[in-house]
Scaffold this active site. Structure first.
Site, short mmCIF file in Angstrom:
data_model
loop_
_atom_site.label_atom_id
_atom_site.label_comp_id
_atom_site.label_asym_id
_atom_site.label_seq_id
_atom_site.Cartn_x
_atom_site.Cartn_y
_atom_site.Cartn_z
N GLU B 104 0.72 -1.14 0.10
CA GLU B 104 0.24 0.14 -0.07
C GLU B 104 0.67 1.29 0.02
O GLU B 104 0.71 2.27 -0.76
CB GLU B 104 -0.93 0.04 1.40
CG GLU B 104 -2.40 -0.64 0.93
CD GLU B 104 -1.86 -2.46 0.97
OE1 GLU B 104 -0.97 -2.51 1.59
OE2 GLU B 104 -2.98 -3.26 0.78
N HIS B 173 -10.60 -5.40 10.24
CA HIS B 173 -10.92 -5.25 9.14
C HIS B 173 -12.21 -4.43 9.29
O HIS B 173 -13.05 -4.46 8.24
CB HIS B 173 -11.34 -6.48 8.51
CG HIS B 173 -10.03 -7.05 7.86
ND1 HIS B 173 -9.35 -7.98 8.42
CD2 HIS B 173 -9.62 -6.98 6.80
CE1 HIS B 173 -8.26 -8.56 7.56
NE2 HIS B 173 -8.42 -7.69 6.60
#
Lengths: 411, 381
Positions: B104, B173
């Protein structure tokens, strides 16, 4: 891109002699053989001038014209004078911060000389010489250091964090190594636009430990981006020596691991740097590929004005690099031997520089600071209402209480 | 980043059939929306779901401007972990729909660099939870460069992907990043709810010269909403920084964003049956925050309930509350009620998870409290 995406084919190609794996055939061997972390023989270092500025036998370098060589030399000397005088200005309390490039002038100036002006530079903070080569004036440097209203950064950044669109020199970020991935993104942009240019980024040995370095090399290889990574391996990340930074054979070997063509160069040999960067640029631009250059050098100055490096490294080590391996003196010998420079030119240059630099400081100091409105602009392309309101409030307060605000700052 | 455990076998499976065995997809397919909004509209307007809205917005902006490109994990061949980029690789080719290595920080940084130098990247995070690895580039690089360079470097980039609590995916998450990013000057933070929001705000984000964090919601992707012909036109665009009054009311103002707008509307229906007229504001933009619309509404209703899925401390509700205290304190007839996620990392167990995120009945109770109605202690659900 020869990725084999067909799993069945992959499995059937696992023969006895090798495996046709994505990226090419891998041979099978019956011996259990670990790859060593580093070879006994270290990657050699490309140099063409010896410590006395004499060309080494069988040298292989790009020919430099007298005009370019003399500009390279004068810019290296200018950079050193700048560093000396601005450093003193900080010590006198006239500016808050400064970083010098002393000992690394060759990497700064010779790499800049080998690039084209269209190449986009993503510097760290020890590459003022690149900007100098591209025409940023001594007064412009001083305006930034003194954060006056002519600073093209509007006084928003610490001293020595220069940036100039005109010179394709991206504003310096204090964060270590973020510029490395930005350079890859810009290189991809240049490639998409089919421009005859590459992106170039500079960083240190310490920066090569950041995740950004690794991500950037990997992405550059995969994206086939025209970018040159120039690592100034100067031995020290503030007080951390490279023996505590990594156990690999420096930084150059990491390029190979990512599939990036790489070379190790003597960072104190301006001619070798010039030649390597010019060759790297040609490969990057014509073949759309990244290149990694590790320049071995030494940070002769302190890390910054916030640092006293004699506390953690021996003075004689600094002295040896300062005197015996000085990149500026070495290049001077070479241009003198070519008949392009002499003592008279040298003393003229030095005297003239000192006068000019002291003058720039006087001018920069006397210019007023940026206007208050500049505190609010550029947060966004168009200021949102909350910032406009705050600006209005501040202006009203200044109007009501003028005695509380400096008179030499415009509203 | 999330399938770092992939061994060779998994890799081979992936190569054989990129549709069936990848972890992210197993997860995706097993999830049912926590609630299903079956909404009844009298109009015969066309309905599209949020996924189609996002996909068409991307498609139209890529078609309109060759400088727009999409990058991220699995956005190309795989068409996105949530299929938002369906059909785009085929249409625009691998130079404009880039499958990236799994870093990322790498593709966020590279996107920023590409934006510095002329392109308009749309960076997809498979979920915003993974944007934590890249937050240095979002905050320190994207948000600050225009200011630090004195306007020399603008950063027209969009960071987008699903944000907030999904269902059954645990602490790492399920988190809302709205208040994280909204606290940083230089960024714009958008939170679409409906298909109209998704289309209009994503198109606005891509056209905007500043960096935009675009927070979608996984559980809304499959939801359908009616959209007007105007909203389906390729020229459609919504203003950044403007909230939308989804339902007018006079007794209490409820602010919400993303999935919570649906909850607030449900709560308003329940309240209406009890004679309470709630005004529901869909914030749409968390930064800039539409303080004017919120304060105008509160000055009319004299009561405020803020709703968000994120953690309560320093949350979006806290900011809204401050704005109302600063600008409309004298108009308040009751203390502001703040509904937020529980102040714990998200539990996995379904019963605990339900208790950790706001529910419709929580909003109903809060609105009643604000309206000085008696509220039974027992949970309505």
């Amino acid at each position: 891109m020869n990725l084999n995406r067909d799993g069945d084919t992959l499995m059937t190609l696992m023969g006895t002699t090798g495996i046709d794996f994505p990226g090419g055939t891998v041979d099978f061997i019956p011996e259990m053989k670990f790859i060593y972390g580093s070879d006994k023989e270290r990657i050699p270092c490309y140099r063409v001038l010896d410590d006395n500025g004499q060309p080494i036998a069988d040298h292989n370098f790009v020919q430099v014209s007298e005009e370019v060589a003399v500009k390279m030399y004068t810019d290296m000397v200018t950079l050193r004078s700048m560093d000396t005088i601005f450093y003193e200005a900080q010590r006198q309390g006239r500016i808050s911060f400064y970083v010098t490039a002393i000992g690394e002038e060759a990497i700064n100036v010779a790499s800049a000389a080998a690039l084209a002006m269209d190449d986009v530079v993503f510097p760290q903070y020890r590459e003022a010489g690149v900007l100098l080569w591209r025409g940023f004036t001594l007064q412009e440097f001083a305006n930034q250091l003194f954060s006056n209203k002519y600073d093209n950064g509007k006084g928003r950044q610490m001293p020595a964090h220069y940036g100039s669109n005109k010179h394709n020199y991206v504003t310096i970020a204090s964060t270590i190594a973020t510029q490395i991935s930005h350079a890859v993104g810009a290189a991809y942009s240049l490639k998409m636009d089919k421009k005859d240019a590459c992106a170039v980024t500079y960083f240190g040995d310490g920066g090569s430990s950041e995740g950004d370095f690794h991500a950037a090399l990997n992405f550059a290889a995969v994206m086939e981006a025209p970018v040159i990574f120039i690592c100034r391996n100067n031995g020290w990340a503030i007080s951390t020596p490279i023996s505590d930074q990594f156990r690999s054979d420096g930084v150059v070997v990491k390029g190979q691991a990512y599939g990036v063509r790489s070379i190790r160069v003597d960072g104190n040999d301006a001619l070798a740097i010039f030649s390597a960067v010019q060759a790297a640029r040609k490969m990057a631009v014509t073949e759309d590929r990244p290149i990694l250059i590790e320049a071995l050098t030494y940070r002769v100055g302190h890390h910054s004005t916030s640092d006293d490096s004699t506390k953690y490294r021996p003075a004689n080590e600094i002295e040896w690099w300062r005197v015996a391996r000085d990149p500026v003196a070495r290049f001077r010998k070479w241009i003198e031997n070519n008949g392009w420079w002499n003592d008279r030119a040298e003393s003229e240059l030095i005297n003239n520089l000192r006068q000019r630099l002291l003058h720039t400081i006087q001018v920069a100091e006397s210019v007023e600071k940026p206007p208050l409105a500049d505190a609010f602009s550029d947060v966004y392309d168009i200021p949102p209402s909350n910032l406009r309101e705050q600006e209005q409030w501040l202006k009203e307060i200044v109007k009501e209480q003028p005695q509380e605000y400096p008179a030499n700052i415009s509203v | 980043m999330d399938y770092g455990f992939c061994d060779l076998l998994v890799l081979v499976c992936l190569i054989e059939d990129p549709g069936s065995k990848m972890w992210g997809v197993v997860r995706h397919k097993s999830i049912r929306p926590a609630f299903s909004t079956i909404r009844h509209f009298s109009s015969a307007a066309k309905e599209i779901n949020v996924r189609e809205a996002l996909n068409s917005a991307l498609d139209e902006e890529m078609s309109a401007d060759p400088k727009v490109f999409l990058m991220g994990e699995e956005v190309g061949e795989y068409q996105g972990a949530y299929k938002i980029s369906k059909g785009l690789l085929e249409k625009y080719g691998p130079e404009r729909v880039l499958d990236t290595p799994i870093t990322e920080a790498g593709f966020a940084g590279i996107g920023v660099g590409a934006a510095y130098y002329g392109l308009r990247p749309v960076v997809e995070f498979m979920t915003f939870n993974f944007s934590m690895q890249a937050i240095d580039h979002i905050i320190n690089s994207a948000a600050k460069s225009n200011y630090m360079s004195a306007g020399q470097i603008s950063v027209p980039i969009v960071f987008r992907g699903p944000n907030g609590a999904a269902a059954g995916v645990g602490a790492q998450h399920s988190q809302c990043y709205a208040s994280w990013y909204a606290s940083c000057p230089g960024l714009k933070v958008l939170t679409p709810y409906s298909s109209e929001d998704a289309r209009g705000l994503l198109k606005a984000a891509i056209r905007d010269p500043d960096p935009v964090v675009f927070l979608e919601n996984e559980l809304l992707y499959g939801e359908s909403f009616p959209v007007s012909a105007e909203a389906l036109d390729s020229s459609f665009c919504l203003p950044i920084g403007k909230a939308k009054i989804e339902r007018e009311g006079k007794d209490v103002t409820i602010t919400a964003y993303s999935k919570m707008v649906g909850y607030a509307l449900k709560a308003a229906e329940t309240l209406a049956k009890e004679g309470i007229s709630a005004e529901v504001i869909n914030l749409r933009s968390i930064r800039p925050l539409d303080r004017a619309t919120i304060n105008t509404s509160v000055r009319k209703t004299n009561r405020l309930v803020t709703v968000e899925e994120g953690f309560p401390q320093h949350g979006v509700g806290a900011e809204i509350c401050t704005s109302v205290i600063e600008e409309s304190f004298g108009y308040l007839d009751a203390p502001v009620e703040r509904i937020a996620g529980a102040d714990v990392p998200m539990p996995y167990a379904a019963n605990l998870e339900r208790m950790a995120v706001p529910q419709i009945e929580d909003i109903v109770r809060a609105a009643k409290r604000a309206c000085h109605r008696s509220v039974p202690l027992a949970a309505a659900a």
